[in-house]
Design an enzyme around this catalytic site. Structure first.
Site, PDB file in Angstrom:
ATOM      1  N   HIS A   1      26.148  44.273  36.390  1.00 56.25           N
ATOM      2  CA  HIS A   1      26.641  43.288  37.035  1.00 56.25           C
ATOM      3  C   HIS A   1      25.697  42.227  37.608  1.00 56.25           C
ATOM      4  CE1 HIS A   1      30.806  45.346  37.490  1.00 56.25           C
ATOM      5  NE2 HIS A   1      29.988  46.409  37.460  1.00 56.25           N
TER       6      HIS A   1
ATOM      7  N   ASP B   1      32.829  38.402  33.570  1.00 52.57           N
ATOM      8  CA  ASP B   1      33.696  39.556  34.639  1.00 52.57           C
ATOM      9  C   ASP B   1      35.013  38.730  34.462  1.00 52.57           C
ATOM     10  OD1 ASP B   1      34.939  41.326  36.106  1.00 52.57           O
ATOM     11  OD2 ASP B   1      33.246  42.572  36.235  1.00 52.57           O
ATOM     12  N   ILE B   2      36.297  39.363  34.169  1.00 49.36           N
ATOM     13  CA  ILE B   2      37.597  38.705  34.252  1.00 49.36           C
ATOM     14  C   ILE B   2      38.002  38.819  35.870  1.00 49.36           C
ATOM     15  CG2 ILE B   2      38.612  38.446  31.893  1.00 49.36           C
ATOM     16  CD1 ILE B   2      39.869  41.004  32.477  1.00 49.36           C
TER      17      ILE B   2
ATOM     18  N   HIS C   1      26.719  48.815  31.963  1.00 50.07           N
ATOM     19  CA  HIS C   1      26.727  47.515  31.950  1.00 50.07           C
ATOM     20  C   HIS C   1      26.239  47.063  33.252  1.00 50.07           C
ATOM     21  CE1 HIS C   1      30.553  49.003  33.605  1.00 50.07           C
ATOM     22  NE2 HIS C   1      30.585  48.149  34.330  1.00 50.07           N
TER      23      HIS C   1
ATOM     24  N   GLN D   1      32.644  53.590  38.781  1.00 47.17           N
ATOM     25  CA  GLN D   1      32.544  53.047  37.267  1.00 47.17           C
ATOM     26  C   GLN D   1      34.078  52.872  36.663  1.00 47.17           C
ATOM     27  OE1 GLN D   1      29.685  54.617  34.753  1.00 47.17           O
ATOM     28  NE2 GLN D   1      29.993  53.299  32.986  1.00 47.17           N
TER      29      GLN D   1
END
Ligand code: AMP
Length: 146
Positions: free
Chosen positions: A111, A40-41, A109, A103
């Site tokens: 996490h 995750d960026i 997705h 979201q």
């Protein structure tokens, strides 16, 4: 007035779809025929990983059983690697359904966040250093592939 989920149909141009198409770069942790895991960026803790299915699902409501199973199996691999790399037991598994839940990317997705519910950073706010993400991705991948 209740805010409704604005995104109920799958958008082929969402950012995770573009990753699956190879159109934008990401820091890969693991990939198989049904799933992809990457950093995750804007991590909520160091080592925050996302696991996505290779299926056009907006959220949990759309996820097909075989992809649900595949995402869970990949999530287990990633979590075990996070435990080893970060030498901690606690890993949060989180998944948001709908804009009302927070979201922001409308491709399903999971996490996986090596953190505690009491220490979790803010959601999708602070961009991590690219070199740090590359380094962590490489360490997690090395454990998974060992
Ligand atoms: P959510 O709000 O549950 O849909 O989570 C979307 C997540 O995607 C957030 O944690 C963002 O930090 C993350 N994200 C957004 N763009 C990217 C990107 N280009 N590469 C990796 N992670 C991203």
């Amino acid at each position: 007035m209740t805010e409704l989920n604005q995104q109920t149909t799958y958008d082929d141009n969402n950012i995770f779809a573009k990753m699956l198409d190879g159109d934008i770069p990401y820091h890969k942790v693991y990939e198989d025929d049904k799933t992809l895991a990457f950093m995750d960026i804007m991590p909520q803790a160091e080592g925050h990983v996302l696991v996505i299915p290779k299926q056009k699902a907006v959220d949990l409501a759309d996820l097909e059983p075989e992809y649900a199973a595949a995402v869970l199996m990949t999530s287990k691999k990633v979590m075990q690697a996070q435990r080893q790399v970060f030498e901690r037991e606690g890993v949060i598994q989180m998944q948001l359904n709908g804009s009302q839940a927070g979201q922001t990317v409308f491709h399903y997705h999971v996490h996986l966040i090596p953190s505690s519910i009491h220490e979790l950073g803010r959601h999708a706010v602070t961009q991590a250093d690219n070199n740090d993400l590359a380094d962590i991705a490489q360490k997690l991948a090395a454990v998974i592939n060992a």
